[in-house]
Scaffold this motif. Structure first.
Motif, PDB file in Angstrom:
ATOM      1  N   VAL A 295       0.863  -1.195   0.000  1.00  0.00           N
ATOM      2  CA  VAL A 295       0.000   0.000   0.000  1.00  0.00           C
ATOM      3  C   VAL A 295       0.890   1.232   0.000  1.00  0.00           C
ATOM      4  N   CYS A 296       0.629   2.159  -0.906  1.00  0.00           N
ATOM      5  CA  CYS A 296       1.397   3.414  -0.969  1.00  0.00           C
ATOM      6  C   CYS A 296       0.833   4.406   0.048  1.00  0.00           C
ATOM      7  N   ARG A 297       1.684   4.886   0.943  1.00  0.00           N
ATOM      8  CA  ARG A 297       1.251   5.805   1.996  1.00  0.00           C
ATOM      9  C   ARG A 297       1.485   7.272   1.642  1.00  0.00           C
ATOM     10  N   ASP A 298       1.895   7.566   0.423  1.00  0.00           N
ATOM     11  CA  ASP A 298       2.162   8.956   0.028  1.00  0.00           C
ATOM     12  C   ASP A 298       0.862   9.748  -0.066  1.00  0.00           C
ATOM     13  N   TRP A 299       1.008  11.055   0.201  1.00  0.00           N
ATOM     14  CA  TRP A 299      -0.107  11.994   0.022  1.00  0.00           C
ATOM     15  C   TRP A 299       0.110  12.762  -1.276  1.00  0.00           C
ATOM     16  N   PHE A 300      -0.959  12.945  -2.027  1.00  0.00           N
ATOM     17  CA  PHE A 300      -0.907  13.710  -3.274  1.00  0.00           C
ATOM     18  C   PHE A 300      -1.657  15.015  -3.081  1.00  0.00           C
ATOM     19  N   ILE A 301      -1.012  16.129  -3.386  1.00  0.00           N
ATOM     20  CA  ILE A 301      -1.637  17.457  -3.263  1.00  0.00           C
ATOM     21  C   ILE A 301      -1.990  17.943  -4.654  1.00  0.00           C
ATOM     22  N   GLY A 302      -3.254  18.090  -4.936  1.00  0.00           N
ATOM     23  CA  GLY A 302      -3.697  18.538  -6.253  1.00  0.00           C
ATOM     24  C   GLY A 302      -5.193  18.394  -6.389  1.00  0.00           C
ATOM     25  N   PHE A 303      -5.718  18.870  -7.537  1.00  0.00           N
ATOM     26  CA  PHE A 303      -7.157  18.819  -7.775  1.00  0.00           C
ATOM     27  C   PHE A 303      -7.598  17.517  -8.439  1.00  0.00           C
ATOM     28  N   ASN A 304      -6.677  16.805  -9.061  1.00  0.00           N
ATOM     29  CA  ASN A 304      -7.048  15.625  -9.827  1.00  0.00           C
ATOM     30  C   ASN A 304      -6.324  14.406  -9.266  1.00  0.00           C
ATOM     31  N   PRO A 305      -6.991  13.579  -8.448  1.00  0.00           N
ATOM     32  CA  PRO A 305      -6.312  12.409  -7.878  1.00  0.00           C
ATOM     33  C   PRO A 305      -6.149  11.267  -8.867  1.00  0.00           C
ATOM     34  N   GLY A 306      -6.562  11.450 -10.089  1.00  0.00           N
ATOM     35  CA  GLY A 306      -6.378  10.421 -11.100  1.00  0.00           C
ATOM     36  C   GLY A 306      -7.616   9.578 -11.339  1.00  0.00           C
ATOM     37  N   PRO A 307      -7.587   8.757 -12.390  1.00  0.00           N
ATOM     38  CA  PRO A 307      -8.771   7.942 -12.726  1.00  0.00           C
ATOM     39  C   PRO A 307      -8.882   6.727 -11.828  1.00  0.00           C
ATOM     40  N   LYS A 308     -10.046   6.084 -11.897  1.00  0.00           N
ATOM     41  CA  LYS A 308     -10.242   4.823 -11.209  1.00  0.00           C
ATOM     42  C   LYS A 308      -9.698   3.685 -12.060  1.00  0.00           C
ATOM     43  N   CYS A 309      -9.407   2.577 -11.424  1.00  0.00           N
ATOM     44  CA  CYS A 309      -8.934   1.394 -12.139  1.00  0.00           C
ATOM     45  C   CYS A 309     -10.133   0.673 -12.746  1.00  0.00           C
ATOM     46  N   THR A 310     -10.035   0.261 -14.014  1.00  0.00           N
ATOM     47  CA  THR A 310     -11.160  -0.367 -14.707  1.00  0.00           C
ATOM     48  C   THR A 310     -11.314  -1.812 -14.282  1.00  0.00           C
ATOM     49  N   GLY A 311     -12.539  -2.328 -14.311  1.00  0.00           N
ATOM     50  CA  GLY A 311     -12.814  -3.713 -13.956  1.00  0.00           C
ATOM     51  C   GLY A 311     -12.574  -3.941 -12.491  1.00  0.00           C
ATOM     52  N   LYS A 312     -12.329  -5.151 -12.143  1.00  0.00           N
ATOM     53  CA  LYS A 312     -11.983  -5.464 -10.773  1.00  0.00           C
ATOM     54  C   LYS A 312     -10.577  -4.982 -10.494  1.00  0.00           C
ATOM     55  N   LYS A 313     -10.338  -4.677  -9.297  1.00  0.00           N
ATOM     56  CA  LYS A 313      -9.023  -4.178  -8.949  1.00  0.00           C
ATOM     57  C   LYS A 313      -7.954  -5.232  -9.210  1.00  0.00           C
ATOM     58  N   GLN A 314      -8.234  -6.443  -8.883  1.00  0.00           N
ATOM     59  CA  GLN A 314      -7.312  -7.540  -9.125  1.00  0.00           C
ATOM     60  C   GLN A 314      -8.132  -8.751  -9.584  1.00  0.00           C
ATOM     61  N   HIS A 315      -7.559  -9.500 -10.461  1.00  0.00           N
ATOM     62  CA  HIS A 315      -8.243 -10.727 -10.864  1.00  0.00           C
ATOM     63  C   HIS A 315      -7.213 -11.838 -10.948  1.00  0.00           C
ATOM     64  N   CYS A 316      -7.668 -13.099 -10.815  1.00  0.00           N
ATOM     65  CA  CYS A 316      -6.781 -14.252 -10.796  1.00  0.00           C
ATOM     66  C   CYS A 316      -6.811 -14.946 -12.148  1.00  0.00           C
ATOM     67  N   ASP A 317      -5.643 -15.344 -12.609  1.00  0.00           N
ATOM     68  CA  ASP A 317      -5.535 -16.116 -13.838  1.00  0.00           C
ATOM     69  C   ASP A 317      -5.802 -17.577 -13.506  1.00  0.00           C
TER      70      ASP A 317
END
Length: 393
Positions: A295-317
């Motif tokens: 888990v990344c514990r960094d803080w981001f200062i800005g107006f745009n925290p970025g997009p969401k991840c598409t689909g499930k966050k993780q999937h198993c092969d």
């Protein structure tokens, strides 16, 4: 932050010291005196003996300025600039060009039928007067209502008004200002006025000190309550580009409760490995051997925290038990580079559009429509799902 606190304390101390000095400097010498206050000092005599055509300067000044426009056979001895009028003038006399600066421009001239003008006495019929009655003319015509033991030598008509004890009153009328008040009464009145003004000054200085101390205390409380992590930043301060975010995409975005502008974000997604831009990457306790999660514990200062991840966050092969992270999508570019007038929804993150009228829409704008009321101006009608970005001005 420490330097800001030190500067605030220094300015407050200087302000309090300045108010204390100004309060201590209030003395009887700083009171406003009326023109009739003060002993028996007379105003200087005008440069003419008498004047019928008196002209007052339109400049608002005290004492006022006067000029006498009378044409006479010869100027008075006190006149320094005596000018001969044109020969075309009927009288062909002289006019004094001096300007008199005082409150007593002298009496008027009383003319006879074809004879030489006589001058009324320029001296007042009284030496001082406490109860003066004057007209509103300029200069005024005054009479003195004082009851005295004996009239002055310049009084022409002196009548007795009281018998026990005998008191007299001068009935002469004087064309000019009434002159100074009597020394004893004026001193008594000035002393009372001085005491009143000193009391008023003390009360005003106390009120100023109380207001200043209240404001200074509120300022100290505000400064003490603001920590280094709770500063309110302007939108243009430290705008962070998208490529400096410590994650590529995030589903579990967390906004800091601290009041800051731009806001602060942190991503709580559990990933196989942190992004290259993450500085503080914590490893979680292993749920089963061979699988490490971070888990990344960094803080981001800005107006745009970025997009969401598409689909499930993780999937198993199915072919293997290895956990594969879902691919991240590219962040959608805003239809505008900057915007001053934004309209956004209350969702999180919001959906915004820009109401600015510009000379040319940005390259990412799809619906660029001309503004009918402003020829040569355009407006982008695209809606953007995310924060509107920085302002233009």
């Amino acid at each position: 932050m420490k330097s800001g606190n030190l500067l605030t304390l220094t300015l407050g101390a200087l302000l309090l010291a300045g108010i204390s000095i100004s309060s201590a400097a209030v003395t009887t010498n700083s009171n406003i005196r009326l023109p009739t206050d003060g002993g028996g000092d007379e105003w200087p005599a005008p440069p003419w003996d008498c004047c019928d055509n008196l002209k007052q300067s339109p400049v608002r000044i005290w004492p006022p300025k006067y000029r006498c426009l009378d044409e006479v056979d010869h100027c008075a001895a006190a006149c320094e600039h005596c000018k001969h009028v044109d020969a075309s003038s009927p009288s062909g006399g002289y006019v004094c060009q001096d300007v008199y600066w005082g409150v007593n421009p002298g009496p008027k001239c009383t003319g006879g039928d074809g004879g030489e003008a006589t001058v009324r006495s320029s001296s007042r019929p009284w030496k001082c007067c406490d109860d003066a009655v004057c007209t509103r003319s300029m200069p005024p015509t005054c009479s003195c209502q004082d009851k005295v033991r004996s009239c002055s030598g310049g009084c022409g008509k002196c009548v007795q008004v009281d018998s026990q004890p005998p008191r007299f009153r001068c009935l002469d009328r004087y064309h000019g200002f009434p002159g100074p008040k009597s020394v004893n009464k004026s001193d008594t009145r000035r002393a009372g006025a001085d005491r009143s003004m000193i009391s008023l000054s003390k009360r005003s200085s106390i009120m100023k000190n109380l207001v200043t101390l209240s404001l200074f205390g509120a300022l100290l409380l505000a400064v003490a309550g603001i920590s280094a992590d709770d500063n309110i930043l302007l939108p243009t301060d430290g705008v962070v580009e998208a490529n400096t975010r410590p994650w590529e995409c995030c589903d579990k975005i967390e906004q800091s409760p601290l009041r800051s502008l731009p806001p602060r974000y942190r991503c709580n997604d559990v990933v196989k490995h942190c992004a290259a831009t993450c500085a503080e990457c914590d490893e979680l306790p292993r749920s089963f051997p061979g699988h490490r999660r971070f888990v990344c514990r960094d803080w981001f200062i800005g107006f745009n925290p970025g997009p969401k991840c598409t689909g499930k966050k993780q999937h198993c092969d199915e072919s293997s038990e290895e956990v594969v992270a879902a691919p991240a999508t590219e962040e959608k570019e805003r239809p505008w580079a900057c915007c001053d007038t934004t309209v956004c929804t209350r969702s999180w993150p919001p959906t915004c559009n820009c109401a600015d009228t510009v000379a040319e829409c940005g390259g990412a704008c799809v619906q660029c429509k001309p503004v009918a009321s402003e020829p040569g101006r355009f407006q982008c009608l695209d809606r953007y799902h995310g924060f509107p970005g920085p302002k233009c001005h």
